[in-house]
Design an enzyme around this catalytic site. Structure first.
Site, PDB file in Angstrom:
ATOM      1  N   GLN A   8      12.749   2.936  21.972  1.00  8.86           N
ATOM      2  CA  GLN A   8      13.734   3.626  22.806  1.00  8.86           C
ATOM      3  C   GLN A   8      12.998   4.607  23.696  1.00  8.86           C
ATOM      4  OE1 GLN A   8      14.614   7.118  22.425  1.00  8.86           O
ATOM      5  NE2 GLN A   8      16.154   7.053  24.061  1.00  8.86           N
ATOM      6  N   ASN A  63     -20.545   0.441  14.673  1.00  8.03           N
ATOM      7  CA  ASN A  63     -19.867   1.575  14.055  1.00  8.03           C
ATOM      8  C   ASN A  63     -20.425   1.832  12.656  1.00  8.03           C
ATOM      9  OD1 ASN A  63     -17.896   3.387  12.919  1.00  8.03           O
ATOM     10  ND2 ASN A  63     -16.454   2.681  14.457  1.00  8.03           N
ATOM     11  N   CYS A  67      -8.190  10.627  17.827  1.00 11.11           N
ATOM     12  CA  CYS A  67      -9.605  10.588  18.191  1.00 11.11           C
ATOM     13  C   CYS A  67     -10.343  11.741  17.508  1.00 11.11           C
ATOM     14  CB  CYS A  67      -9.750  10.695  19.706  1.00 11.11           C
ATOM     15  SG  CYS A  67     -11.444  10.542  20.280  1.00 11.11           S
ATOM     16  N   SER A  68     -11.408  11.420  16.784  1.00  9.83           N
ATOM     17  CA  SER A  68     -12.118  12.435  16.006  1.00  9.83           C
ATOM     18  C   SER A  68     -13.277  13.062  16.766  1.00  9.83           C
ATOM     19  CB  SER A  68     -12.637  11.821  14.695  1.00  9.83           C
ATOM     20  OG  SER A  68     -13.519  10.739  14.970  1.00  9.83           O
ATOM     21  N   ASN A  70      -9.106   5.371  22.272  1.00 13.20           N
ATOM     22  CA  ASN A  70      -8.158   6.395  21.850  1.00 13.20           C
ATOM     23  C   ASN A  70      -8.652   7.718  22.432  1.00 13.20           C
ATOM     24  OD1 ASN A  70      -6.614   4.628  20.196  1.00 13.20           O
ATOM     25  ND2 ASN A  70      -8.116   4.855  18.549  1.00 13.20           N
ATOM     26  N   HIS A  98     -15.671   7.980  24.669  1.00 12.99           N
ATOM     27  CA  HIS A  98     -16.094   6.731  24.048  1.00 12.99           C
ATOM     28  C   HIS A  98     -14.903   5.827  23.772  1.00 12.99           C
ATOM     29  CE1 HIS A  98     -14.687   8.871  20.462  1.00 12.99           C
ATOM     30  NE2 HIS A  98     -14.672   7.700  19.820  1.00 12.99           N
ATOM     31  N   CYS A 157     -23.085  16.409  17.787  1.00 13.41           N
ATOM     32  CA  CYS A 157     -22.199  15.287  18.082  1.00 13.41           C
ATOM     33  C   CYS A 157     -22.929  13.972  17.840  1.00 13.41           C
ATOM     34  CB  CYS A 157     -21.715  15.355  19.533  1.00 13.41           C
ATOM     35  SG  CYS A 157     -20.848  13.860  20.074  1.00 13.41           S
ATOM     36  N   TYR A 207      15.072   5.600  14.705  1.00 11.71           N
ATOM     37  CA  TYR A 207      15.578   4.399  15.357  1.00 11.71           C
ATOM     38  C   TYR A 207      14.437   3.483  15.791  1.00 11.71           C
ATOM     39  CZ  TYR A 207      18.405   1.368  18.300  1.00 11.71           C
ATOM     40  OH  TYR A 207      19.020   0.274  18.849  1.00 11.71           O
ATOM     41  N   HIS A 243     -16.335  13.455  22.658  1.00  8.03           N
ATOM     42  CA  HIS A 243     -17.297  12.749  23.501  1.00  8.03           C
ATOM     43  C   HIS A 243     -16.637  11.472  24.027  1.00  8.03           C
ATOM     44  CE1 HIS A 243     -21.667  12.078  24.540  1.00  8.03           C
ATOM     45  NE2 HIS A 243     -21.112  10.917  24.874  1.00  8.03           N
ATOM     46  N   ARG A 257      18.294  16.596  27.639  1.00  9.36           N
ATOM     47  CA  ARG A 257      18.716  17.399  26.490  1.00  9.36           C
ATOM     48  C   ARG A 257      17.737  18.536  26.222  1.00  9.36           C
ATOM     49  NH1 ARG A 257      15.603  13.367  24.339  1.00  9.36           N
ATOM     50  NH2 ARG A 257      14.593  13.711  22.304  1.00  9.36           N
ATOM     51  N   CYS A 263     -23.840  11.921  21.142  1.00 13.84           N
ATOM     52  CA  CYS A 263     -24.711  12.430  22.199  1.00 13.84           C
ATOM     53  C   CYS A 263     -26.107  11.810  22.108  1.00 13.84           C
ATOM     54  CB  CYS A 263     -24.802  13.950  22.106  1.00 13.84           C
ATOM     55  SG  CYS A 263     -23.431  14.842  22.875  1.00 13.84           S
ATOM     56  N   LYS A 266       6.572  12.061  22.851  1.00 15.41           N
ATOM     57  CA  LYS A 266       7.580  11.118  22.397  1.00 15.41           C
ATOM     58  C   LYS A 266       7.268  10.743  20.950  1.00 15.41           C
ATOM     59  CE  LYS A 266      10.555   7.667  22.209  1.00 15.41           C
ATOM     60  NZ  LYS A 266      12.006   7.888  22.073  1.00 15.41           N
ATOM     61  N   GLN A 307     -14.016   1.746  21.664  1.00  4.66           N
ATOM     62  CA  GLN A 307     -14.451   0.895  20.558  1.00  4.66           C
ATOM     63  C   GLN A 307     -14.212  -0.573  20.886  1.00  4.66           C
ATOM     64  OE1 GLN A 307     -13.476   2.240  16.473  1.00  4.66           O
ATOM     65  NE2 GLN A 307     -12.343   3.919  17.430  1.00  4.66           N
ATOM     66  N   HIS A 311     -21.160  15.055  27.157  1.00  6.90           N
ATOM     67  CA  HIS A 311     -20.220  15.325  26.077  1.00  6.90           C
ATOM     68  C   HIS A 311     -18.874  15.829  26.604  1.00  6.90           C
ATOM     69  CE1 HIS A 311     -19.117  16.387  21.931  1.00  6.90           C
ATOM     70  NE2 HIS A 311     -18.718  17.572  22.366  1.00  6.90           N
TER      71      HIS A 311
END
Length: 346
Positions: A320, A74, A157-158, A150, A163, A49, A313, A161, A28, A52, A308, A165, A112
């Site tokens: 789906q 963390n 992801c913030s 992530n 990494h 960072c 739905y 670098h 589509r 680092c 996606k 968790q 990094h």
């Protein structure tokens, strides 16, 4: 099976959930949202960072001048080891329970500007051995250890670098508990592990395999919900990270490099995903029904800017997808194993 190019449903035996497959929808026209995309030009070291080497983090601690992987608690942990007990009322509708645990960050590399596919095989082997050592330590105190990554802003992801968790807690997470129940039920019925039998089925059919080596198999699973989802399974009877030998760890590093390189090469971008490991619960139970495995859930569908969306739905009914897992696996298989950033390099 015939007629799999027409709408049909597939069942995920690990979760018991169904997926609606609608292959014709991938043709589509797309007039929906486009994600912003620009390849970041990152320095090898960023003094601001918090991941680092030699940088002071928010809590005042200074990272060591690490050369491979680096793990720390963390600074903004979602779980705490000393959370107070909650006395929940005996109410069938309003239930709560306390949750104690810990959350750690694993820096995959001091660089990094690198992600997993850009690391050397030796560097990736360090990542794997760190996963194993962290699992070994945390499984002494916690029943459920979630090792995950992530990758990319699209996945929340913030920090660019490289990494991942680890969240560890006493309770079994919903996904692990669900997989435990379904794998145990399959074992009681058949006397064999679910994923062990599934490996044999995939090796026999061949059309969903993306990567394989002596110790690991990576497939777009028959029941995949995300467009280019991958299930990575150890081929031996291994239920958690503590049981991996040196050869299995080395082969895991090798197949991780190939999987993530294919991902980046698909749309020539830092391919976003959430990935995570499912180990047998560290509760002292018999885990012979378990097989160590990882899930890769990438959102991209047609390009680096079209993803996606799990909405409507998917949120109200069931997952789906718009192309068959067999087609997705074929697309990934044909991609080169030389990272697109290394093209033309010796």
């Amino acid at each position: 099976m015939k007629n799999l190019e027409f709408p049909h449903r597939r069942r995920n035996p690990l979760s018991g959930e169904w997926v609606l497959v609608s292959p014709h929808r991938n043709n589509r026209p797309w007039n929906g949202a486009l994600e912003s995309h620009s390849e970041p030009h990152l320095p090898s070291y960023e003094q601001d960072c918090p991941l680092c080497p030699k940088v002071e983090r928010a809590n005042g601690e200074v990272n060591p001048d690490y050369t491979n992987t680096f793990v720390f608690n963390n600074d903004f942990a979602a779980l705490l080891p000393d959370s107070p007990e909650i006395m929940s009322a005996k109410d069938d509708l309003l239930q709560a329970e306390s949750s104690q645990g810990c959350a750690r960050v694993i820096c995959f590399s001091p660089r990094h500007d690198k992600t997993l596919p850009e690391l050397s095989l030796d560097e990736l082997t360090h990542v794997v051995s760190t996963w194993k050592s962290q699992y070994q330590a945390l499984s002494q105190d916690y029943a459920c250890i979630q090792i995950f990554e992530n990758k990319g802003e699209m996945m929340g992801c913030s920090q660019p670098h490289p990494h991942g968790q680890i969240w560890a807690h006493h309770h079994l997470s919903t996904e692990v508990e669900r997989e435990d129940v379904h794998q145990a039920g399959y074992y009681r019925q058949h006397g064999r592990s679910l994923l062990g039998d599934y490996i044999e089925r995939e090796l026999d059919q061949q059309n969903r395999i993306v990567e394989q080596n002596e110790n690991w198999l990576a497939v777009v699973p028959y029941w995949a919900a995300w467009p280019f989802e991958i299930l990575l399974i150890v081929r031996a009877e291994v239920s958690d990270f503590t049981q991996l030998n040196q050869a299995q760890q080395h082969d895991l590093a090798a197949i991780l490099k190939n999987i993530t390189t294919r991902y980046d090469n698909l749309f020539r971008c830092r391919f976003p995903y959430s990935m995570g490991w499912h180990n047998g619960p560290a509760t002292g139970q018999d885990n012979r029904h378990w097989r160590l495995h990882a899930h890769f859930y990438p959102p991209l569908l047609r390009s680096a800017t079209i993803k996606k969306h799990m909405v409507g739905y998917e949120m109200l009914a069931e997952s789906q997808r718009d192309l068959t897992p067999e087609k997705a696996a074929a697309v990934l298989r044909q991609l080169p194993l030389t990272h697109y950033k290394e093209e033309g390099h010796d």
